[in-house]
Design an enzyme around this catalytic site. Structure first.
Site, PDB file in Angstrom:
ATOM      1  CB  THR A 278      -0.936  -0.015   1.231  1.00  0.00           C
ATOM      2  OG1 THR A 278      -1.801  -1.141   1.097  1.00  0.00           O
ATOM      3  CG2 THR A 278      -1.761   1.256   1.326  1.00  0.00           C
ATOM      4  CB  THR A 279       1.746   3.686  -2.520  1.00  0.00           C
ATOM      5  OG1 THR A 279       0.505   3.855  -3.205  1.00  0.00           O
ATOM      6  CG2 THR A 279       2.544   2.588  -3.178  1.00  0.00           C
TER       7      THR A 279
ATOM      8  CB  ALA B 265       8.428  -3.320  -1.475  1.00  0.00           C
ATOM      9  CB  SER B 266       7.273   1.837  -3.411  1.00  0.00           C
ATOM     10  OG  SER B 266       8.592   1.721  -3.904  1.00  0.00           O
TER      11      SER B 266
ATOM     12  CG  HIS C   4       5.500   4.869 -14.776  1.00  0.00           C
ATOM     13  ND1 HIS C   4       6.776   5.234 -14.391  1.00  0.00           N
ATOM     14  CD2 HIS C   4       5.248   3.688 -14.159  1.00  0.00           C
ATOM     15  CE1 HIS C   4       7.264   4.315 -13.566  1.00  0.00           C
ATOM     16  NE2 HIS C   4       6.356   3.359 -13.405  1.00  0.00           N
TER      17      HIS C   4
ATOM     18  CE  LYS D  71       4.560   6.559 -11.259  1.00  0.00           C
ATOM     19  NZ  LYS D  71       3.889   6.151 -10.024  1.00  0.00           N
TER      20      LYS D  71
ATOM     21  N   GLY E 112       8.332   6.438  -7.549  1.00  0.00           N
ATOM     22  CA  GLY E 112       8.943   6.000  -6.290  1.00  0.00           C
ATOM     23  C   GLY E 112      10.059   4.999  -6.556  1.00  0.00           C
TER      24      GLY E 112
HETATM   25  N1  LIG Z   1       3.927  -1.964  -4.138  1.00  0.00           N
HETATM   26  C1  LIG Z   1       3.548  -2.320  -5.354  1.00  0.00           C
HETATM   27  O1  LIG Z   1       4.260  -3.058  -6.077  1.00  0.00           O
HETATM   28  C2  LIG Z   1       2.195  -1.852  -5.861  1.00  0.00           C
HETATM   29  C3  LIG Z   1       1.743  -2.203  -7.135  1.00  0.00           C
HETATM   30  C4  LIG Z   1       0.459  -1.798  -7.500  1.00  0.00           C
HETATM   31  C5  LIG Z   1      -0.344  -1.068  -6.609  1.00  0.00           C
HETATM   32  N2  LIG Z   1       0.157  -0.728  -5.392  1.00  0.00           N
HETATM   33  C6  LIG Z   1      -0.659  -0.038  -4.370  1.00  0.00           C
HETATM   34  O2  LIG Z   1      -1.593  -0.997  -3.875  1.00  0.00           O
HETATM   35  C7  LIG Z   1      -2.774  -0.324  -3.426  1.00  0.00           C
HETATM   36  C8  LIG Z   1      -4.005  -0.925  -4.118  1.00  0.00           C
HETATM   37  O3  LIG Z   1      -3.900  -0.734  -5.524  1.00  0.00           O
HETATM   38  P1  LIG Z   1      -5.099  -1.207  -6.465  1.00  0.00           P
HETATM   39  O4  LIG Z   1      -4.751  -0.713  -7.836  1.00  0.00           O
HETATM   40  O5  LIG Z   1      -5.398  -2.658  -6.271  1.00  0.00           O
HETATM   41  O6  LIG Z   1      -6.303  -0.309  -5.862  1.00  0.00           O
HETATM   42  P2  LIG Z   1      -7.879  -0.448  -6.032  1.00  0.00           P
HETATM   43  O7  LIG Z   1      -8.192  -1.229  -7.270  1.00  0.00           O
HETATM   44  O8  LIG Z   1      -8.419   0.919  -5.881  1.00  0.00           O
HETATM   45  O9  LIG Z   1      -8.345  -1.345  -4.778  1.00  0.00           O
HETATM   46  C9  LIG Z   1      -8.285  -0.867  -3.434  1.00  0.00           C
HETATM   47  C10 LIG Z   1      -8.715  -1.983  -2.502  1.00  0.00           C
HETATM   48  O10 LIG Z   1      -8.554  -1.535  -1.154  1.00  0.00           O
HETATM   49  C11 LIG Z   1      -9.780  -1.697  -0.440  1.00  0.00           C
HETATM   50  N3  LIG Z   1      -9.882  -0.650   0.576  1.00  0.00           N
HETATM   51  C12 LIG Z   1     -10.030   0.688   0.402  1.00  0.00           C
HETATM   52  N4  LIG Z   1     -10.101   1.322   1.590  1.00  0.00           N
HETATM   53  C13 LIG Z   1      -9.994   0.360   2.535  1.00  0.00           C
HETATM   54  C14 LIG Z   1     -10.029   0.363   3.959  1.00  0.00           C
HETATM   55  N5  LIG Z   1     -10.196   1.490   4.646  1.00  0.00           N
HETATM   56  N6  LIG Z   1      -9.885  -0.828   4.612  1.00  0.00           N
HETATM   57  C15 LIG Z   1      -9.736  -1.977   3.939  1.00  0.00           C
HETATM   58  N7  LIG Z   1      -9.719  -2.059   2.577  1.00  0.00           N
HETATM   59  C16 LIG Z   1      -9.843  -0.896   1.900  1.00  0.00           C
HETATM   60  C17 LIG Z   1     -10.844  -1.577  -1.513  1.00  0.00           C
HETATM   61  O11 LIG Z   1     -12.074  -2.170  -1.055  1.00  0.00           O
HETATM   62  P3  LIG Z   1     -13.512  -1.698  -1.695  1.00  0.00           P
HETATM   63  O12 LIG Z   1     -13.522  -2.244  -3.121  1.00  0.00           O
HETATM   64  O13 LIG Z   1     -14.527  -2.347  -0.819  1.00  0.00           O
HETATM   65  O14 LIG Z   1     -13.521  -0.188  -1.660  1.00  0.00           O
HETATM   66  C18 LIG Z   1     -10.192  -2.389  -2.633  1.00  0.00           C
HETATM   67  O15 LIG Z   1     -10.320  -3.766  -2.378  1.00  0.00           O
HETATM   68  C19 LIG Z   1      -2.536   1.160  -3.727  1.00  0.00           C
HETATM   69  O16 LIG Z   1      -2.026   1.757  -2.562  1.00  0.00           O
HETATM   70  C20 LIG Z   1      -1.479   1.134  -4.845  1.00  0.00           C
HETATM   71  O17 LIG Z   1      -0.716   2.309  -4.907  1.00  0.00           O
HETATM   72  C21 LIG Z   1       1.400  -1.106  -5.003  1.00  0.00           C
END
Ligand SMILES: NC(=O)c1ccc[n+]([C@@H]2O[C@H](COP(=O)([O-])OP(=O)(O)OC[C@H]3O[C@@H](n4cnc5c(N)ncnc54)[C@H](OP(=O)(O)O)[C@@H]3O)[C@@H](O)[C@H]2O)c1
Length: 237
Positions: free
Chosen positions: A93-94, A116-117, A148, A152, A158
């Site tokens: 989570t970022t 990790a980012s 990207h 973005k 990051g």
């Molecule tokens: N580190 C890495 O390699 C990497 C790679 C990609 C993405 N990311 C990060 O991963 C995160 C998710 O990305 P995504 O693209 O999958 O996002 P997304 O499609 O918007 O999904 C977000 C998820 O988080 C849930 N959520 C939101 N608020 C919450 C809360 N308060 N408590 C519990 N669950 C909650 C949502 O549930 P609902 O559907 O019920 O709202 C949904 O399941 C972001 O922070 C993104 O920047 C990191």
């Protein structure tokens, strides 16, 4: 055969959460025992996986490791659950704030965790290669060029900053360039330029599934380790 690792997927309805659920379906080494979403799930069980709302987190069954790709608003409750139950945490989570980063560091004295980012295994190896090149090539110009998709907002990425910091830790002065175009998933080039020669280290991401695959890889290797904050590169073997 040993029992599968029991996973909690936090953010299960999101793009990353869905990719993780798909990967786990095909992997006998893991079993998803809880999928957590912010909103109340429309269905309680999907393809044999039990779903929970974030408000029900305290009631989830026993698990070995949580994989979190959600939003910062949900992070504190999950960290607290892992800390209380003494189980491992993998988080991508970022946007975590300073207090959340401090809480993560404090929790690492109690549980094994990795944040990790960028969970790509290729980028983890690239980071190692960049540090090695920077140490071996003092005085060379170092440029990090990243590309990207057009949506973005942050630049440099990051990941570019992390790669640059790795080179800077060996004394390099690092410059950055960013391209935003089309639907590029993510490309990072670290270029070392000396007199009459140039070395380029390049990583290209073709799909977002690489992050889910890397997170699952880390989760399966984190369980059973002593409490600490691990890097992906510590979990590559
Ligand atoms: N580190 C890495 O390699 C990497 C790679 C990609 C993405 N990311 C990060 O991963 C995160 C998710 O990305 P995504 O693209 O999958 O996002 P997304 O499609 O918007 O999904 C977000 C998820 O988080 C849930 N959520 C939101 N608020 C919450 C809360 N308060 N408590 C519990 N669950 C909650 C949502 O549930 P609902 O559907 O019920 O709202 C949904 O399941 C972001 O922070 C993104 O920047 C990191």
């Amino acid at each position: 055969m040993s029992a599968p690792t029991r996973l909690l997927i936090h953010g299960a309805s999101g793009r990353m959460g869905q990719a993780l659920l798909r990967l786990c379906e095909d992997n006998p080494a893991c079993a998803v025992v809880a999928a957590v979403t912010q909103r109340s799930p429309a269905q309680r069980v999907v393809d044999g996986v039990p779903f929970f709302a974030a408000s029900e987190l305290a009631a989830v069954p026993a698990f070995d490791v949580a994989i979190d790709f959600s939003l910062p608003a949900g992070f504190d409750a999950l960290l607290e659950l892992c800390r209380k139950r003494g189980v491992a945490l993998v988080s991508g989570t970022t946007g975590l704030d300073e207090a959340q980063r401090l809480a993560l560091a404090a929790a690492a004295t109690r549980i094994p965790l990795v944040w990790a980012s960028n969970f790509s295994l290729g980028v983890a190896v690239l980071a190692e290669l960049v540090e090695r090149a920077a140490a071996a090539l003092p005085g060379w110009d170092v440029d990090v060029v990243e590309a990207h998709h057009a949506q973005k907002k942050d630049a440099p990425s990051g990941t570019a900053l992390t790669l640059g910091e790795g080179a800077a830790s060996h004394g390099a002065k690092v410059a950055y360039a960013s391209l935003r175009a089309g639907d590029i998933v993510g490309e990072h080039t670290v270029q070392f330029t000396g007199l009459g020669e140039r070395l380029e280290l390049v990583h290209r991401a073709g799909s977002r599934d690489i992050f889910a695959r890397g997170a699952l890889h880390a989760a399966l290797r984190l369980v059973g380790r002593p409490p600490a904050a691990y890097r992906i590169r510590d979990l590559l073997d």
